[in-house]
Design a protein around this motif. Structure first.
Motif, PDB file in Angstrom:
ATOM      1  N   ARG A 144      10.129 -34.445 -41.211  1.00 44.29           N
ATOM      2  CA  ARG A 144       9.992 -35.479 -42.244  1.00 44.29           C
ATOM      3  C   ARG A 144       9.208 -34.955 -43.447  1.00 44.29           C
ATOM      4  N   ASN A 145       9.303 -35.699 -44.536  1.00 44.77           N
ATOM      5  CA  ASN A 145       8.707 -35.247 -45.791  1.00 44.77           C
ATOM      6  C   ASN A 145       7.188 -35.184 -45.750  1.00 44.77           C
ATOM      7  N   ASN A 146       6.563 -35.968 -44.853  1.00 41.78           N
ATOM      8  CA  ASN A 146       5.106 -35.901 -44.770  1.00 41.78           C
ATOM      9  C   ASN A 146       4.617 -34.574 -44.190  1.00 41.78           C
ATOM     10  N   ARG A 147       5.536 -33.755 -43.650  1.00 42.55           N
ATOM     11  CA  ARG A 147       5.182 -32.438 -43.128  1.00 42.55           C
ATOM     12  C   ARG A 147       5.248 -31.346 -44.210  1.00 42.55           C
ATOM     13  N   SER A 148       5.551 -31.710 -45.434  1.00 38.42           N
ATOM     14  CA  SER A 148       5.521 -30.696 -46.494  1.00 38.42           C
ATOM     15  C   SER A 148       4.087 -30.184 -46.631  1.00 38.42           C
ATOM     16  N   HIS A 149       3.943 -28.899 -46.919  1.00 36.84           N
ATOM     17  CA  HIS A 149       2.619 -28.291 -46.834  1.00 36.84           C
ATOM     18  C   HIS A 149       2.536 -27.098 -47.781  1.00 36.84           C
ATOM     19  N   GLY A 151       9.857 -35.891 -66.198  1.00 29.92           N
ATOM     20  CA  GLY A 151       9.351 -34.615 -65.728  1.00 29.92           C
ATOM     21  C   GLY A 151       9.117 -34.669 -64.236  1.00 29.92           C
ATOM     22  N   ASP A 152       8.606 -33.587 -63.700  1.00 29.64           N
ATOM     23  CA  ASP A 152       8.379 -33.516 -62.268  1.00 29.64           C
ATOM     24  C   ASP A 152       7.175 -34.341 -61.885  1.00 29.64           C
ATOM     25  N   SER A 153       7.268 -35.051 -60.776  1.00 29.78           N
ATOM     26  CA  SER A 153       6.147 -35.768 -60.204  1.00 29.78           C
ATOM     27  C   SER A 153       5.621 -34.970 -59.023  1.00 29.78           C
ATOM     28  N   HIS A 154       4.303 -34.692 -59.039  1.00 28.03           N
ATOM     29  CA  HIS A 154       3.729 -33.815 -58.026  1.00 28.03           C
ATOM     30  C   HIS A 154       2.762 -34.563 -57.117  1.00 28.03           C
ATOM     31  N   ASN A 155       2.688 -35.879 -57.231  1.00 23.73           N
ATOM     32  CA  ASN A 155       1.697 -36.641 -56.483  1.00 23.73           C
ATOM     33  C   ASN A 155       2.252 -37.228 -55.197  1.00 23.73           C
ATOM     34  N   GLY A 156       3.313 -36.676 -54.682  1.00 23.75           N
ATOM     35  CA  GLY A 156       3.882 -37.170 -53.435  1.00 23.75           C
ATOM     36  C   GLY A 156       4.343 -36.017 -52.561  1.00 23.75           C
ATOM     37  N   THR A 157       4.453 -36.301 -51.268  1.00 26.03           N
ATOM     38  CA  THR A 157       4.945 -35.279 -50.349  1.00 26.03           C
ATOM     39  C   THR A 157       6.466 -35.310 -50.336  1.00 26.03           C
ATOM     40  N   GLY A 158       7.071 -34.180 -49.992  1.00 26.15           N
ATOM     41  CA  GLY A 158       8.523 -34.189 -49.876  1.00 26.15           C
ATOM     42  C   GLY A 158       9.146 -32.869 -50.259  1.00 26.15           C
ATOM     43  N   THR A 211      -2.026 -34.484 -59.804  1.00 25.16           N
ATOM     44  CA  THR A 211      -3.040 -34.918 -60.766  1.00 25.16           C
ATOM     45  C   THR A 211      -3.687 -36.230 -60.353  1.00 25.16           C
ATOM     46  N   GLY A 212      -3.393 -36.717 -59.148  1.00 26.88           N
ATOM     47  CA  GLY A 212      -3.966 -37.976 -58.670  1.00 26.88           C
ATOM     48  C   GLY A 212      -3.840 -38.062 -57.165  1.00 26.88           C
ATOM     49  N   ASP A 213      -4.013 -39.279 -56.645  1.00 28.54           N
ATOM     50  CA  ASP A 213      -3.916 -39.500 -55.209  1.00 28.54           C
ATOM     51  C   ASP A 213      -2.526 -39.133 -54.699  1.00 28.54           C
ATOM     52  N   ILE A 214      -2.474 -38.626 -53.472  1.00 28.55           N
ATOM     53  CA  ILE A 214      -1.218 -38.187 -52.871  1.00 28.55           C
ATOM     54  C   ILE A 214      -0.579 -39.355 -52.131  1.00 28.55           C
ATOM     55  N   THR A 215       0.707 -39.579 -52.371  1.00 33.03           N
ATOM     56  CA  THR A 215       1.463 -40.596 -51.633  1.00 33.03           C
ATOM     57  C   THR A 215       2.386 -39.901 -50.634  1.00 33.03           C
ATOM     58  N   LEU A 216       2.553 -40.531 -49.501  1.00 31.38           N
ATOM     59  CA  LEU A 216       3.325 -39.941 -48.413  1.00 31.38           C
ATOM     60  C   LEU A 216       4.738 -40.501 -48.343  1.00 31.38           C
ATOM     61  N   ASP A 237       1.015 -35.587 -39.202  1.00 34.30           N
ATOM     62  CA  ASP A 237       1.677 -36.770 -38.660  1.00 34.30           C
ATOM     63  C   ASP A 237       0.747 -37.975 -38.645  1.00 34.30           C
ATOM     64  N   ASN A 238      -0.540 -37.727 -38.455  1.00 33.27           N
ATOM     65  CA  ASN A 238      -1.502 -38.820 -38.346  1.00 33.27           C
ATOM     66  C   ASN A 238      -1.991 -39.324 -39.689  1.00 33.27           C
ATOM     67  N   LEU A 239      -1.607 -38.643 -40.759  1.00 33.57           N
ATOM     68  CA  LEU A 239      -2.041 -39.079 -42.083  1.00 33.57           C
ATOM     69  C   LEU A 239      -1.325 -40.359 -42.485  1.00 33.57           C
ATOM     70  N   THR A 240      -2.007 -41.191 -43.243  1.00 35.62           N
ATOM     71  CA  THR A 240      -1.405 -42.372 -43.859  1.00 35.62           C
ATOM     72  C   THR A 240      -1.750 -42.347 -45.328  1.00 35.62           C
ATOM     73  N   ASP A 241      -1.121 -43.225 -46.099  1.00 34.43           N
ATOM     74  CA  ASP A 241      -1.417 -43.282 -47.524  1.00 34.43           C
ATOM     75  C   ASP A 241      -2.839 -43.746 -47.795  1.00 34.43           C
ATOM     76  N   ASP A 242      -3.471 -44.379 -46.817  1.00 36.06           N
ATOM     77  CA  ASP A 242      -4.840 -44.836 -46.971  1.00 36.06           C
ATOM     78  C   ASP A 242      -5.835 -43.814 -46.446  1.00 36.06           C
ATOM     79  N   SER A 243      -5.345 -42.611 -46.052  1.00 38.88           N
ATOM     80  CA  SER A 243      -6.229 -41.600 -45.479  1.00 38.88           C
ATOM     81  C   SER A 243      -7.311 -41.231 -46.480  1.00 38.88           C
ATOM     82  N   GLN A 244      -8.529 -41.212 -45.993  1.00 37.84           N
ATOM     83  CA  GLN A 244      -9.638 -40.755 -46.816  1.00 37.84           C
ATOM     84  C   GLN A 244      -9.976 -39.333 -46.395  1.00 37.84           C
ATOM     85  N   GLU A 245     -11.218 -39.058 -46.139  1.00 35.01           N
ATOM     86  CA  GLU A 245     -11.615 -37.713 -45.795  1.00 35.01           C
ATOM     87  C   GLU A 245     -11.464 -37.485 -44.302  1.00 35.01           C
TER      88      GLU A 245
END
Length: 722
Positions: free
Chosen positions: A518-523, A246-253, A264-269, A557-565
């Motif tokens: 890049r895919n991290n700019r999906s919004h 099925g579709d995975s929605h926990n990543g950017t792209g 449904t969980g943490d976002i991966t970049l 652009d400044n976000l990383t996979d370890d980004s918190q609040e």
């Protein structure tokens, strides 16, 4: 003498063809790693050395397998000793440890640069130390017919390894690997029992395969796997597993189709390139993909009824054309890196292309005429009613105001509680605003004061609502959380709104008229309906300045996979509601209906329900395996059902011949019965048939016991011989 003359060139041809395949494998695997791991340009010299070395290893292995293996060991040790004696060796290893420890993006060119190692022989030696084991794997796959499937799987893993660690694949080396794997799968695995493999067959197959691969690379859509990326091996495998069922929605792209799923969980970049934009002049804009209308069961859905000849995406464009005659046009073309069912377009595109489902344009390769107009200026326009839009206005009210009943009740309580606690505005004051953008600013203010932006949202509990969990429990979320909640809060206040998915583009992205996004700019953002103007984009995601799209792009652009609040937004437009005096202190907002939303001790089975999707997928997989096993075992019995005794013995004998490839031999008396069944006019007796059936069962079980574990699985569950 004649046979000897014919045999000699045939053997030489096979040797030459095998060496060509070895070169394909070495170039594909070693060259692909050199490209994907960003080795300095000197790695091309190392690749030529590996090709020469593979020829030496191949000729050595033809004489003696052990000699070839010893040659590989000596070659690797020489490279290691030469690199170890370099004074920069320890510095390179230290840099590599840092990359592995912190899961940084692995680039050997940057790694060597940080180790103060630019040019020289050491980068080539490091590349050779990686390539020599690959040479051994490729040559042994071609020359040794043992463990062929395992070797091919290892080659496949090496080929895909860059994907696992957030790197791109090179299309040329990838096609070399694909050709090598297909060729070896056929001639080293499937046809390995053939005593004589004719060179003409190999040549024809190689030419055919080359034609197919070249044709595919030129005429077909670019393979998306060449642009895949991920945070880590585990994350990528998980995403692939999710994507398979099925579709995975926990990543950017970039989504290839209309996708209303919510994370449904943490976002991966993903930082791979999603699309390119060509423009005569640089500009900043949202790149609009599609909009969705109905929120239900933690997912956005399209409109229920389509509006014929919809102009919903260009209503404000028509308005601006009527109001301003001196607007400047520019030519813009958006090209995604993988095929999509919709067209990404900047706002203010002047086009008559068909709009599907009141949501998106059909995919096209055309240039668009785009107004050079600031998005923020839309918020200052004054509307006026137009008769031609009355039908569409009614359609908007039917499609873009619904909220699930229970969720509407909780959201209304949130709005009332927020306004009451702050004491500066009532719901009546809010709904009396004539401009819906002012109401949107108030909702944006509510969200940004009570929640924070974060990629680490945690797992959505089983049975929980996406919006309620964000607004009342975790109070942190990504752009999808802010956009979804903002749209539904506005609907509770009578403002038609819809969820929009796309990308963010900054003017600084353009280099020589082309911007790579890049895919991290999906919004995700929302659009609200303004009578007489159209759908106005509103971004509910908090940013740290008032500079609009550029600020948002910088934040992404400044976000990383370890980004918190992220820090609380300091946007002056939302720091204090317009035309209101903000109290000196802020009272925390209480969760509406606290009796309902109060955190409770989870029941024993709720932890299991959180993995319900994976459990269901596991059962589906086991069911497929069971059904295949059932079909493979029953198919032969069904084939025997309506056959005569003679035909049954022939089928048993043919099946035993196939099984004998795994070892063993068929007894002479059984072969004689098979010949009798096929060539004699006599009918096989029941005793003779029973003898063959019993021998078949004994023969297949004996062969099965001698097989290694992985072949037993193939023998029993795939081929169904037991």
């Amino acid at each position: 003498m004649k046979n000897l003359i014919l045999k000699l060139p045939q053997k030489q041809c096979n040797i030459c063809l095998d060496f060509v395949i070895i070169i394909l494998g070495v170039v594909g695997l070693s060259g692909g790693l050199g490209y994907s791991l960003y080795f300095p340009e000197e790695f091309v010299s190392g690749l030529f050395l590996l090709i020469i070395f593979s020829g030496i290893v191949y000729l050595t292995m033809l004489k003696s397998y052990k000699s070839g293996f010893l040659c590989v060991i000596i070659g690797w040790i020489v490279c290691f000793v030469l690199s170890y004696t370099s004074y920069q060796f320890e510095s390179v290893i230290d840099q590599l440890k840092v990359v592995i420890k912190f899961d940084y993006f692995l680039r050997f060119d940057e790694l060597f640069k940080n180790a103060q190692l630019v040019g020289g022989i050491v980068p080539i030696l490091f590349y050779l130390m990686i390539g020599i084991p690959i040479v051994y794997l490729v040559v042994s796959t071609v020359t040794q017919k043992k463990l062929t499937y395992i070797k091919l799987l290892l080659c496949l893993f090496i080929f895909l390894f860059p994907v696992f660690i957030k790197h791109q694949l090179n299309s040329i080396t990838s096609y070399c690997v694909i050709g090598f794997l297909i060729y070896e799968l056929l001639f080293s695995a499937i046809l390995k029992h053939q005593k004589q493999q004719q060179p003409i067959l190999k040549i024809c197959f190689l030419l055919f395969l080359s034609f197919i691969l070249i044709f595919s690379s030129i005429n077909l859509e670019s393979n998306p796997i060449f642009r895949q990326s991920s945070t880590s091996v585990l994350t990528q495998i998980t995403n692939w597993f999710d994507g398979f069922f099925g579709d995975s929605h926990n990543g950017t792209g970039l989504s290839p189709s209309i996708n209303g799923g919510l994370p449904t969980g943490d976002i991966t970049l993903s930082h791979s390139i999603a699309l390119t934009v060509q423009s005569s002049e640089p500009f900043s804009s949202y790149l609009r993909g599609y909009s969705l209308a109905h929120y239900e069961n933690n997912k956005w859905q399209p409109v229920i009824k389509n509006f014929e000849d919809s102009r919903s995406v260009t209503l404000y464009t028509n308005y601006i054309k009527e109001q301003y005659t001196d607007v400047i046009f520019q030519q813009v073309k958006v090209t995604p890196k993988k095929s999509t069912s919709y067209q990404l377009v900047p706002y203010f595109a002047d086009t008559q292309n068909e709009i599907i489902a009141d949501s998106y344009f059909k995919r096209t390769d055309e240039f668009f005429d785009v107004f050079a107009y600031d998005i923020e200026s839309l918020k200052t326009l004054n509307s006026f009613p137009r008769e031609q839009y009355l039908d569409y206005q009614q359609y908007v009210e039917d499609e873009y105001l619904n909220v699930p009943d229970q969720l509407r009740e909780n959201l209304n309580q949130f709005i009332d509680s927020n306004l009451e606690d702050n004491g500066y505005l009532t719901r009546k004051d809010l709904t009396n605003y004539s401009n819906p953008i002012e109401i949107a600013n108030q909702v944006q203010y509510m969200l940004q004061k009570q929640t924070t932006y974060s990629l680490k949202t945690g797992e959505l509990p089983a049975g929980a609502d996406f919006v309620e969990n964000f607004l009342f429990q975790t109070k942190k979320g990504s752009c999808t959380h802010f956009a979804t909640t903002g749209a539904l809060l506005l609907r509770c206040l009578g403002i038609p709104s819809r969820y929009v998915s796309g990308f963010v583009m900054k003017s600084s992205d353009f280099k020589d008229g082309v911007a790579e996004i890049r895919n991290n700019r999906s919004h995700a953002w929302i659009e609200i309906y303004y009578d007489g103007i159209g759908w106005i984009p509103i971004d509910m995601t908090p940013t740290d300045s008032s500079s609009g799209v550029d600020s948002l792009g910088t934040m992404l652009d400044n976000l990383t996979d370890d980004s918190q609040e992220t820090p609380q937004a300091t946007n002056p437009n939302t720091e204090q509601p317009p035309n209101q005096d903000q109290p000196d202190t802020q009272t925390p907002i209480e969760t509406p209906d606290s009796d309902i939303l109060e955190t409770q001790e989870p029941l024993w089975y709720q932890g299991i329900l959180g993995y319900s999707d994976y459990i269901i997928r596991g059962f589906i997989f086991l069911a497929i395996v069971f059904l295949y096993r059932l079909v493979s075992t029953k198919a032969f019995k069904l084939k025997l059902r309506h056959k005569s005794s003679n035909q049954k013995i022939i089928l048993y004998y043919q099946r035993m011949k196939r099984i004998s490839r795994y070892g063993g031999y068929i007894q002479d008396d059984i072969e004689m019965l098979a010949y009798k069944a096929k060539f004699s006019t006599h009918t096989i007796s029941d005793e003779e048939l029973k003898e063959v059936e019993e021998y078949y069962s004994l023969f297949s079980h004996q062969i099965y016991k001698t097989l290694p574990f992985y072949r037993k699985i193939c023998f029993k569950f795939i081929l169904g011989y037991l």
